[in-house]
Design a protein around this motif. Structure first.
Motif, PDB file in Angstrom:
ATOM      1  N   ASP A  70       0.802  -1.228   0.000  1.00  0.00           N
ATOM      2  CA  ASP A  70       0.000   0.000   0.000  1.00  0.00           C
ATOM      3  C   ASP A  70       0.832   1.274   0.000  1.00  0.00           C
ATOM      4  O   ASP A  70       0.272   2.366  -0.141  1.00  0.00           O
ATOM      5  N   VAL A  71       2.141   1.165   0.180  1.00  0.00           N
ATOM      6  CA  VAL A  71       2.974   2.355   0.364  1.00  0.00           C
ATOM      7  C   VAL A  71       2.774   3.404  -0.728  1.00  0.00           C
ATOM      8  O   VAL A  71       2.513   4.574  -0.418  1.00  0.00           O
ATOM      9  N   PRO A  72       2.860   3.073  -2.017  1.00  0.00           N
ATOM     10  CA  PRO A  72       2.694   4.121  -3.037  1.00  0.00           C
ATOM     11  C   PRO A  72       1.326   4.820  -2.961  1.00  0.00           C
ATOM     12  O   PRO A  72       1.244   6.048  -3.061  1.00  0.00           O
ATOM     13  N   SER A 110       4.622  -1.674  17.522  1.00  0.00           N
ATOM     14  CA  SER A 110       3.454  -1.321  18.327  1.00  0.00           C
ATOM     15  C   SER A 110       2.458  -0.447  17.566  1.00  0.00           C
ATOM     16  O   SER A 110       1.621   0.211  18.176  1.00  0.00           O
ATOM     17  N   GLY A 111       2.562  -0.461  16.241  1.00  0.00           N
ATOM     18  CA  GLY A 111       1.700   0.420  15.467  1.00  0.00           C
ATOM     19  C   GLY A 111       1.118  -0.231  14.243  1.00  0.00           C
ATOM     20  O   GLY A 111       1.392  -1.397  13.932  1.00  0.00           O
ATOM     21  N   ARG A 112       0.317   0.567  13.563  1.00  0.00           N
ATOM     22  CA  ARG A 112      -0.317   0.127  12.330  1.00  0.00           C
ATOM     23  C   ARG A 112      -0.800   1.353  11.574  1.00  0.00           C
ATOM     24  O   ARG A 112      -0.929   2.436  12.142  1.00  0.00           O
ATOM     25  N   ILE A 113      -1.076   1.178  10.302  1.00  0.00           N
ATOM     26  CA  ILE A 113      -1.760   2.195   9.520  1.00  0.00           C
ATOM     27  C   ILE A 113      -3.101   1.602   9.131  1.00  0.00           C
ATOM     28  O   ILE A 113      -3.170   0.527   8.512  1.00  0.00           O
ATOM     29  N   LEU A 114      -4.149   2.269   9.527  1.00  0.00           N
ATOM     30  CA  LEU A 114      -5.504   1.854   9.217  1.00  0.00           C
ATOM     31  C   LEU A 114      -5.898   2.500   7.893  1.00  0.00           C
ATOM     32  O   LEU A 114      -5.752   3.720   7.729  1.00  0.00           O
ATOM     33  N   VAL A 115      -6.372   1.689   6.962  1.00  0.00           N
ATOM     34  CA  VAL A 115      -6.780   2.175   5.637  1.00  0.00           C
ATOM     35  C   VAL A 115      -8.292   2.038   5.521  1.00  0.00           C
ATOM     36  O   VAL A 115      -8.850   0.975   5.810  1.00  0.00           O
ATOM     37  N   ALA A 116      -8.946   3.107   5.110  1.00  0.00           N
ATOM     38  CA  ALA A 116     -10.376   3.073   4.794  1.00  0.00           C
ATOM     39  C   ALA A 116     -10.500   2.997   3.282  1.00  0.00           C
ATOM     40  O   ALA A 116      -9.912   3.808   2.571  1.00  0.00           O
ATOM     41  N   GLU A 117     -11.267   2.021   2.820  1.00  0.00           N
ATOM     42  CA  GLU A 117     -11.426   1.822   1.380  1.00  0.00           C
ATOM     43  C   GLU A 117     -12.898   1.886   1.003  1.00  0.00           C
ATOM     44  O   GLU A 117     -13.770   1.498   1.781  1.00  0.00           O
ATOM     45  N   ARG A 118     -13.120   2.348  -0.204  1.00  0.00           N
ATOM     46  CA  ARG A 118     -14.440   2.300  -0.807  1.00  0.00           C
ATOM     47  C   ARG A 118     -14.246   1.672  -2.178  1.00  0.00           C
ATOM     48  O   ARG A 118     -13.451   2.168  -2.971  1.00  0.00           O
ATOM     49  N   ASP A 119     -14.923   0.572  -2.430  1.00  0.00           N
ATOM     50  CA  ASP A 119     -14.791  -0.162  -3.695  1.00  0.00           C
ATOM     51  C   ASP A 119     -13.338  -0.527  -3.988  1.00  0.00           C
ATOM     52  O   ASP A 119     -12.889  -0.475  -5.130  1.00  0.00           O
ATOM     53  N   GLY A 120     -12.571  -0.860  -2.939  1.00  0.00           N
ATOM     54  CA  GLY A 120     -11.186  -1.283  -3.095  1.00  0.00           C
ATOM     55  C   GLY A 120     -10.182  -0.160  -3.234  1.00  0.00           C
ATOM     56  O   GLY A 120      -8.988  -0.415  -3.349  1.00  0.00           O
ATOM     57  N   ASP A 121     -10.649   1.092  -3.243  1.00  0.00           N
ATOM     58  CA  ASP A 121      -9.744   2.230  -3.375  1.00  0.00           C
ATOM     59  C   ASP A 121      -9.530   2.885  -2.018  1.00  0.00           C
ATOM     60  O   ASP A 121     -10.501   3.180  -1.310  1.00  0.00           O
ATOM     61  N   PRO A 122      -8.267   3.156  -1.637  1.00  0.00           N
ATOM     62  CA  PRO A 122      -8.025   3.863  -0.376  1.00  0.00           C
ATOM     63  C   PRO A 122      -8.554   5.294  -0.460  1.00  0.00           C
ATOM     64  O   PRO A 122      -8.202   6.035  -1.376  1.00  0.00           O
ATOM     65  N   VAL A 123      -9.429   5.660   0.489  1.00  0.00           N
ATOM     66  CA  VAL A 123      -9.990   7.006   0.507  1.00  0.00           C
ATOM     67  C   VAL A 123      -9.587   7.771   1.763  1.00  0.00           C
ATOM     68  O   VAL A 123      -9.770   8.988   1.837  1.00  0.00           O
ATOM     69  N   ALA A 124      -9.040   7.052   2.740  1.00  0.00           N
ATOM     70  CA  ALA A 124      -8.578   7.687   3.974  1.00  0.00           C
ATOM     71  C   ALA A 124      -7.623   6.732   4.673  1.00  0.00           C
ATOM     72  O   ALA A 124      -7.633   5.524   4.422  1.00  0.00           O
ATOM     73  N   CYS A 125      -6.803   7.307   5.563  1.00  0.00           N
ATOM     74  CA  CYS A 125      -5.888   6.481   6.344  1.00  0.00           C
ATOM     75  C   CYS A 125      -5.509   7.218   7.620  1.00  0.00           C
ATOM     76  O   CYS A 125      -5.716   8.434   7.739  1.00  0.00           O
ATOM     77  N   CYS A 126      -4.972   6.469   8.552  1.00  0.00           N
ATOM     78  CA  CYS A 126      -4.410   7.065   9.759  1.00  0.00           C
ATOM     79  C   CYS A 126      -3.427   6.090  10.394  1.00  0.00           C
ATOM     80  O   CYS A 126      -3.533   4.884  10.230  1.00  0.00           O
ATOM     81  N   GLN A 127      -2.487   6.657  11.092  1.00  0.00           N
ATOM     82  CA  GLN A 127      -1.502   5.906  11.849  1.00  0.00           C
ATOM     83  C   GLN A 127      -2.040   5.731  13.262  1.00  0.00           C
ATOM     84  O   GLN A 127      -2.580   6.664  13.851  1.00  0.00           O
ATOM     85  N   LEU A 128      -1.878   4.554  13.813  1.00  0.00           N
ATOM     86  CA  LEU A 128      -2.159   4.287  15.217  1.00  0.00           C
ATOM     87  C   LEU A 128      -0.927   3.639  15.817  1.00  0.00           C
ATOM     88  O   LEU A 128      -0.348   2.732  15.225  1.00  0.00           O
ATOM     89  N   GLU A 129      -0.528   4.129  16.987  1.00  0.00           N
ATOM     90  CA  GLU A 129       0.618   3.542  17.667  1.00  0.00           C
ATOM     91  C   GLU A 129       0.311   3.425  19.150  1.00  0.00           C
ATOM     92  O   GLU A 129      -0.137   4.388  19.776  1.00  0.00           O
ATOM     93  N   HIS A 130       0.536   2.249  19.694  1.00  0.00           N
ATOM     94  CA  HIS A 130       0.312   1.990  21.110  1.00  0.00           C
ATOM     95  C   HIS A 130       1.496   2.539  21.902  1.00  0.00           C
ATOM     96  O   HIS A 130       2.627   2.126  21.693  1.00  0.00           O
ATOM     97  N   ARG A 131       1.202   3.496  22.789  1.00  0.00           N
ATOM     98  CA  ARG A 131       2.246   4.132  23.597  1.00  0.00           C
ATOM     99  C   ARG A 131       1.844   4.094  25.063  1.00  0.00           C
ATOM    100  O   ARG A 131       1.380   5.082  25.622  1.00  0.00           O
ATOM    101  N   GLY A 132       1.989   2.928  25.668  1.00  0.00           N
ATOM    102  CA  GLY A 132       1.647   2.777  27.083  1.00  0.00           C
ATOM    103  C   GLY A 132       0.156   2.854  27.314  1.00  0.00           C
ATOM    104  O   GLY A 132      -0.613   2.090  26.745  1.00  0.00           O
ATOM    105  N   LYS A 133      -0.277   3.811  28.140  1.00  0.00           N
ATOM    106  CA  LYS A 133      -1.703   3.951  28.462  1.00  0.00           C
ATOM    107  C   LYS A 133      -2.467   4.745  27.411  1.00  0.00           C
ATOM    108  O   LYS A 133      -3.673   4.936  27.534  1.00  0.00           O
TER     109      LYS A 133
END
Length: 182
Positions: A21-23, A67-90
């Motif tokens: 998904d990088v590009p 401890s992280g991930r990038i969440l991808v939101a797709e519509r009809d297989g196309d990425p339309v939004a994304c965000c980074q989530l990282e677990h940092r303790g509490k």
């Protein structure tokens, strides 16, 4: 989750990003924040920062954090939004949030941030979400405040001279930590 008008119903799906998904993620993030294409939406930073917002190496670095991930939101297989989530303790860190400019202002961002909060709360058991926003982005900060985020007053200097974060067009940029109880 369905946020499309009734006449054009397409389901929004979420998944974790992979190296393949990088590009597409670089294009999505760049289109939301930099250059003339970003002006189609309201989250542009084109007037305060030139240059890039991210690149392939930057996205791969985020994907490599155990401890992280990038969440991808797709519509009809196309990425339309994304965000980074990282677990940092509490808390979890929320970053690299991008919505395709032509879809901004229609509620997609609200759905994505709600899913990110749910995923962090349920997946990691965290009680708080953190993010940093450039303090001069008043409209963006107000949007986050309407979602329950609060300004902490904790400031971090903008990394002037490090073009990985863009080329500043002003000399008063700082990051402010925003937080929300989950």
């Amino acid at each position: 989750m369905d946020i499309a008008p009734a006449t054009a119903r397409t389901e929004l799906t979420f998944r974790d990003a992979t190296g393949d998904d990088v590009p597409a993620l670089v294009r999505l993030v760049e289109s939301a924040y930099r250059g003339d294409a970003s002006r189609a939406g309201w989250t542009t930073e084109a007037d305060i920062l030139h240059g890039r917002r991210t690149d392939a190496d930057g996205v791969r670095e985020v994907l490599a954090v155990p401890s992280g991930r990038i969440l991808v939101a797709e519509r009809d297989g196309d990425p339309v939004a994304c965000c980074q989530l990282e677990h940092r303790g509490k808390a979890a860190y929320f970053g690299m949030f991008a919505v395709r400019p032509d879809l901004q202002g229609a509620g997609l961002g609200k759905v994505v941030i709600a899913e990110a909060e749910r995923a962090a709360r349920e997946g990691w058991g965290v009680r708080e979400m953190h993010m940093t926003v450039i303090s001069v982005r008043a409209e963006l900060i107000a949007w986050y405040e309407r979602r329950g985020y609060r300004r902490t007053g904790e400031l971090t200097p903008f990394p002037y001279g490090d073009e990985r974060f863009g080329v500043p067009q002003r000399d008063d940029l700082v990051f402010e930590l925003l937080a929300k109880d989950l």
